[in-house]
Scaffold this motif. Structure first.
Motif, PDB file in Angstrom:
ATOM      1  N   ILE A   1      -0.089   7.852  -6.976  1.00  0.00           N
ATOM      2  CA  ILE A   1      -1.390   7.373  -7.429  1.00  0.00           C
ATOM      3  C   ILE A   1      -1.325   7.178  -8.933  1.00  0.00           C
ATOM      4  O   ILE A   1      -1.152   8.128  -9.696  1.00  0.00           O
ATOM      5  CB  ILE A   1      -2.505   8.383  -7.088  1.00  0.00           C
TER       6      ILE A   1
ATOM      7  N   TYR B   1       0.185  -3.145  -4.436  1.00  0.00           N
ATOM      8  CA  TYR B   1      -0.521  -1.884  -4.658  1.00  0.00           C
ATOM      9  C   TYR B   1      -1.881  -1.868  -3.966  1.00  0.00           C
ATOM     10  O   TYR B   1      -2.577  -2.886  -3.919  1.00  0.00           O
ATOM     11  CB  TYR B   1      -0.731  -1.651  -6.160  1.00  0.00           C
ATOM     12  N   LYS B   2      -2.231  -0.698  -3.462  1.00  0.00           N
ATOM     13  CA  LYS B   2      -3.602  -0.481  -3.011  1.00  0.00           C
ATOM     14  C   LYS B   2      -4.444  -0.301  -4.263  1.00  0.00           C
ATOM     15  O   LYS B   2      -4.126   0.535  -5.117  1.00  0.00           O
ATOM     16  CB  LYS B   2      -3.711   0.757  -2.132  1.00  0.00           C
TER      17      LYS B   2
ATOM     18  N   CYS C   1      -7.163   7.527  -1.626  1.00  0.00           N
ATOM     19  CA  CYS C   1      -5.707   7.369  -1.680  1.00  0.00           C
ATOM     20  C   CYS C   1      -4.987   8.453  -0.901  1.00  0.00           C
ATOM     21  O   CYS C   1      -3.790   8.711  -1.124  1.00  0.00           O
ATOM     22  CB  CYS C   1      -5.242   7.391  -3.140  1.00  0.00           C
TER      23      CYS C   1
ATOM     24  N   ASP D   1       0.801  -1.228   0.000  1.00  0.00           N
ATOM     25  CA  ASP D   1       0.000   0.000   0.000  1.00  0.00           C
ATOM     26  C   ASP D   1       0.834   1.277   0.000  1.00  0.00           C
ATOM     27  O   ASP D   1       0.351   2.338   0.404  1.00  0.00           O
ATOM     28  CB  ASP D   1      -0.961   0.015   1.198  1.00  0.00           C
TER      29      ASP D   1
ATOM     30  N   ILE E   1       0.712   6.379   1.152  1.00  0.00           N
ATOM     31  CA  ILE E   1       0.609   6.234  -0.302  1.00  0.00           C
ATOM     32  C   ILE E   1       1.387   7.364  -0.965  1.00  0.00           C
ATOM     33  O   ILE E   1       1.017   8.531  -0.888  1.00  0.00           O
ATOM     34  CB  ILE E   1      -0.860   6.249  -0.759  1.00  0.00           C
TER      35      ILE E   1
ATOM     36  N   ALA F   1      -0.759   3.452  -5.045  1.00  0.00           N
ATOM     37  CA  ALA F   1      -2.126   3.036  -5.369  1.00  0.00           C
ATOM     38  C   ALA F   1      -2.330   3.024  -6.875  1.00  0.00           C
ATOM     39  O   ALA F   1      -1.674   3.776  -7.610  1.00  0.00           O
ATOM     40  CB  ALA F   1      -3.138   3.971  -4.716  1.00  0.00           C
TER      41      ALA F   1
END
Length: 256
Positions: free
Chosen positions: A100, A63-64, A92, A34, A97, A37
């Motif tokens: 993105i 990954y988220k 996110c 995480d 994180i 993202a």
């Protein structure tokens, strides 16, 4: 190099996938859980379920995953983009994180292009678009006046023509790190007659491309299922991690 139009027509898809994946999956890294993202954006007249396979595979690399759904047939691109992507980005926000990224299919690519034309994302990483109608689709030009077309695709579908005033063409070049994967296989030969060149049944290879993109490949998949093909998903991840697709431009300097 990525598959060109000629190589896309030779051999079985499964064989091609196995050979290519053996060559580059070792370069895909598992990241800290995480720490980054990936927001998934499905296509027109689809749901988040169509991106579920991609989400499961990408999550295995740490990954988220935010698999964003939106009512693609009910509103125009502008409203869909602002509502859907704002909410996805909010998910996110945790400090852990650092980046993105986006993986989009079809209309989802136009949503992120519109969103980034009016909003910014502080932690924006890289964007991979699968079969995006970046310069519109001839299908809208030919069939957009049919009532059944509107019933199936809604107001957003009517925005995807190829003329200079269509929304995709008015958005202009991309100014964020973008990789595009186009498809060259179709299950509907009748629809393919509407295109002047290679296509995936919904979008031509040439109109998937956009000025400013960082890399581009063609894979032998249809528009309907490209987002569920393991090779396409792994290639998307390769771009997210390296800034180029496997087998292409690996020796050039890539912006991190």
């Amino acid at each position: 190099m990525g598959l060109d139009k000629k190589s896309a027509k030779t051999g079985s898809t499964g064989y091609i996938e196995n050979i290519l994946m053996e060559n580059f999956t070792a370069k895909l890294a598992v990241i800290e859980q995480d720490s980054e993202a990936i927001i998934l954006l499905h296509g027109l007249a689809r749901t988040h379920c169509s991106m579920a396979k991609a989400g499961r595979l990408l999550a295995q690399y740490g990954y988220k995953i935010v698999n964003a759904g939106y009512p693609s047939r009910k509103f125009k691109v502008q409203a869909l983009a602002l509502e859907c992507i704002r909410q996805a980005v909010k998910e996110c926000e945790p400090e852990r994180i650092g980046k993105i990224h986006f993986l989009t299919h079809s209309l989802g690519g136009i949503l992120i292009r519109y969103y980034l034309s009016v909003e910014s994302i502080d932690k924006l990483g890289r964007v991979v678009m699968l079969a995006p109608p970046n310069r519109g689709s001839e299908i809208v030009d030919r069939l957009g006046d049919w009532k059944v077309f509107y019933w199936l695709n809604g107001p957003a579908g009517l925005q995807l023509g190829t003329d200079s005033n269509s929304l995709p063409n008015r958005l202009g070049p991309v100014n964020f790190q973008t990789g595009i994967i186009a498809g060259s296989k179709t299950f509907n030969p009748l629809l393919s007659l509407l295109f002047p060149d290679s296509n995936d049944g919904k979008v031509s290879v040439s109109r998937a491309q956009i000025e400013g993109m960082q890399d581009f490949i063609v894979l032998p998949y249809s528009h309907t299922f490209i987002m569920q093909r393991v090779l396409a998903i792994h290639q998307a991840l390769h771009f997210i991690q390296h800034g180029y697709f496997a087998g292409r431009c690996s020796d050039r300097k890539i912006q991190s």
